[in-house]
Write an enzyme that holds these catalytic residues in place. Structure first.
Site, PDB file in Angstrom:
ATOM      1  N   CYS A   1       0.946  -1.223  -0.024  1.00 60.69           N
ATOM      2  CA  CYS A   1       0.169  -0.265   0.085  1.00 60.69           C
ATOM      3  C   CYS A   1       0.833   1.129   0.024  1.00 60.69           C
ATOM      4  O   CYS A   1       0.397   2.443  -0.650  1.00 60.69           O
ATOM      5  CB  CYS A   1      -1.009   0.079   1.198  1.00 60.69           C
ATOM      6  SG  CYS A   1      -0.133  -0.316   2.790  1.00 60.69           S
TER       7      CYS A   1
ATOM      8  N   HIS B   1      -1.252   1.057   7.560  1.00 60.97           N
ATOM      9  CA  HIS B   1      -1.834   0.890   6.370  1.00 60.97           C
ATOM     10  C   HIS B   1      -1.882   2.592   5.927  1.00 60.97           C
ATOM     11  O   HIS B   1      -2.274   3.372   6.316  1.00 60.97           O
ATOM     12  CB  HIS B   1      -3.353   0.499   6.359  1.00 60.97           C
ATOM     13  CG  HIS B   1      -3.870   0.325   4.988  1.00 60.97           C
ATOM     14  ND1 HIS B   1      -3.509  -0.487   4.168  1.00 60.97           N
ATOM     15  CD2 HIS B   1      -5.265   0.682   4.847  1.00 60.97           C
ATOM     16  CE1 HIS B   1      -4.226  -0.526   3.106  1.00 60.97           C
ATOM     17  NE2 HIS B   1      -5.189   0.248   3.296  1.00 60.97           N
TER      18      HIS B   1
END
Lengths: 96, 514
Positions: B169, B463
């Site tokens: 990510c 994240h």
């Protein structure tokens, strides 16, 4: 030449000499594209040409016909920004 | 105009020096590069009959005569002298009074474009802003493929999810931000990247070019960026593997070691598109405390890394009487260590801190070139040259000898940011006592936000997602393969990590030809 015209003339000269006029032109062009003015005018021109037929319209007629609408459609914010730019420019560069 | 062209222009083109005269008019009166030419233009561009400088001035192509179109003085001249052709002095187009129309002639257009480019170069503007013009081959391709895709205000073209390939990510969020950078989009979609590498398979910029094709192909299923990941792994070995990585490090890796391997030989002279739009110049003034001599250096930068309140660095917060404090808009800053709850720290605060004079301390004496001895000094950073796209990096991850942690302080950031107060030129005029509060309408140094990268979670596991702006004011949240609508509030309330903003006056308008 009256006083007003003279002043306009010298302002214009100053703007050209400094290259500011070209920068203003570019700024205006960008703003008019951004706000959709260019697309509106293009559509308007296409409409006129379609109505009259491609062979029966001259550039002069087209210009005369679209000019009033073109002026009216320029957003106030764009006019204001340009005016402000010119004011700032004149503040920094004394005329006369 | 008839498709055969204009016979009057054709006969003019039989004359020996016609090219020279068209070129001269362009150089001296249409697009002037030199000061000398501009002065002459300012002095002499008036209608020879009524003296007006407006009303669409035209210059006769056969003799020295300027006349206005609005009051038909150029028409009069054309008729009495039988000189049928004139150049519009604002746009450089040629008008034929016999055909009563502007003439589009290939040779003349080429001269006009060449002169325009020369003038831009002389005035220091980059020439690659020009509109796209199809080449003969492209025209052929367009004829063979008549299907067109038009961009409507509600179309979602360009939005595509990216599959997470195992803790990737950090890459996805940056790729989303880059693929929605208007200037990069225009650059890559108009196929401007010319690969100079021996094996294009290992060129990161070529891969970017392919990515843009994928993003704007109209497919809606998430894209799998395995090729890019592989290239990143081979280019930047420190990012390889399936561990969690820092998005900022990835961006820097992408910005600094991309194409053609040029970077290795001339570290400061890479000409790739990424470098052209992200590079700025940072001015560092070191002032000797004894003789007040200033030594100035200018270094290129690719992002602006900002310290946050709550970090253990000793310079936070701003002391209100420091020089940088003089440029606030009347905001108050608590002189003690706490930041008042009512006004959260803003990006402007961080920038102010970044550009204030910093005492280097007695342990870091520098040899002063003025008094030739080692003295204490202060250092101040200002922006010498702004990048076309500014990348603000908020230092949320602290790695010091004592501790490693993530700083979650909320920093407010605006949609529009004026960098004028942080410019080296503003500092100079402030020191000369000329500084005035910049007028809000002046857009030269203004940035507008278009992408925000966020990090959720902790230092160990977290994240990355990003917000990107599409069209004029629509925001989307990109979370790997999932893309959702977002409101401006969602964006502004988020805990930003990397902010990307292009100069608002940069001409990134992409012309859609319909």
């Amino acid at each position: 030449m009256n006083k007003d015209a003279q002043l306009r003339h010298s302002i214009n000269q100053k703007l050209i000499e400094n290259g500011e006029r070209d920068r203003l032109k570019e700024l205006l062009r960008t703003k008019l594209i951004e706000c959709g003015w260019k697309d509106q005018m293009k559509a308007h021109c296409k409409e006129i040409i379609r109505q009259k037929g491609l062979d029966h319209v001259t550039i002069e007629e087209l210009v005369t016909e679209i000019t009033p609408r073109g002026r009216a459609l320029v957003p106030d914010s764009v006019k204001k920004e340009l005016l402000q730019r010119i004011r700032t420019f004149l503040g920094k560069n004394s005329i006369i | 105009m008839s498709s055969a062209g204009c016979v009057h222009l054709s006969s003019l083109k039989q004359e020996a020096h016609w090219k020279q005269s068209v070129r001269l008019i362009h150089q001296w009166f249409v697009c002037c590069g030199s000061l000398e030419a501009r002065k002459r233009k300012a002095r002499s561009c008036v209608c020879h009959l009524c003296g007006a400088h407006f009303n669409r001035l035209h210059s006769c192509l056969s003799c020295v005569f300027f006349g206005c179109f609005g009051r038909r003085h150029i028409h009069e001249h054309a008729k009495t002298k039988r000189h049928p052709l004139a150049i519009d002095l604002y746009h450089g187009t040629i008008y034929c009074f016999q055909c009563q129309d502007y003439v589009y002639d290939r040779d003349c257009e080429l001269i006009a474009r060449e002169e325009q480019r020369k003038a831009w170069r002389l005035q220091g503007a980059a020439g690659w802003y020009t509109n796209w013009e199809p080449t003969r081959r492209e025209l052929e391709l367009l004829r063979q493929n008549p299907k067109r895709r038009k961009i409507a205000p509600n179309s979602t073209i360009g939005l595509r999810g990216l599959v997470n390939l195992g803790n990737t990510c950090f890459m996805n969020c940056i790729v989303q931000a880059l693929t929605h950078t208007p200037l990069l989009r225009d650059f890559f979609l108009s196929d401007r990247h010319r690969c100079a590498m021996e094996s294009p398979d290992s060129c990161l910029v070529c891969e970017m070019s392919r990515l843009f094709q994928e993003f704007y192909s109209g497919f809606r299923s998430p894209h799998i960026p395995y090729r890019l990941l592989h290239l990143v792994w081979t280019h930047a070995r420190h990012l390889a593997g399936y561990e969690q990585q820092d998005a900022h490090e990835f961006l820097i890796a992408g910005e600094t070691r991309d194409d053609n391997g040029k970077k290795g030989t001339h570290p400061n002279h890479c000409n790739c598109i990424i470098d052209q739009i992200f590079t700025g110049g940072l001015q560092s003034d070191v002032t000797c405390q004894v003789c007040n001599g200033v030594s100035t250096t200018i270094d290129p930068f690719w992002d602006i890394s900002l310290d946050l309140p709550g970090s253990s660095s000793s310079f936070w917060p701003l002391s209100p009487n420091s020089e940088g404090g003089g440029i606030t808009n009347g905001e108050k800053h608590a002189p003690t260590g706490t930041v008042p709850l009512t006004s959260p720290t803003s990006l402007t605060d961080c920038l102010r801190r970044f550009t204030r004079p910093e005492h280097l301390g007695s342990s870091a004496k520098i040899k002063c070139s003025g008094c030739h001895s080692y003295q204490e000094s202060t250092k101040q950073l200002t922006m010498k040259k702004l990048p076309i796209v500014a990348c603000f990096h908020l230092k949320r991850f602290e790695h010091s000898a004592k501790l490693r942690r993530k700083i979650t302080t909320y920093v407010s950031f605006p949609l529009d940011l004026d960098m004028t107060p942080f410019m080296a030129s503003s500092k100079e005029s402030r020191m000369n006592g000329q500084y005035q509060q910049g007028d809000s309408l002046n857009s030269e140094n203004k940035y507008s936000l278009f992408a925000v990268v966020n990090h959720q979670g902790t230092l160990e596991s977290g994240h990355y997602t990003s917000f990107i702006r599409q069209h004029k004011d629509q925001w989307f949240k990109c979370d790997d393969a999932i893309i959702t609508h977002a409101s401006v509030r969602d964006v502004l309330d988020s805990e930003g990590y990397i902010l990307l903003c292009p100069l608002s006056c940069a001409r990134f308008v992409f012309e859609c030809r319909g």
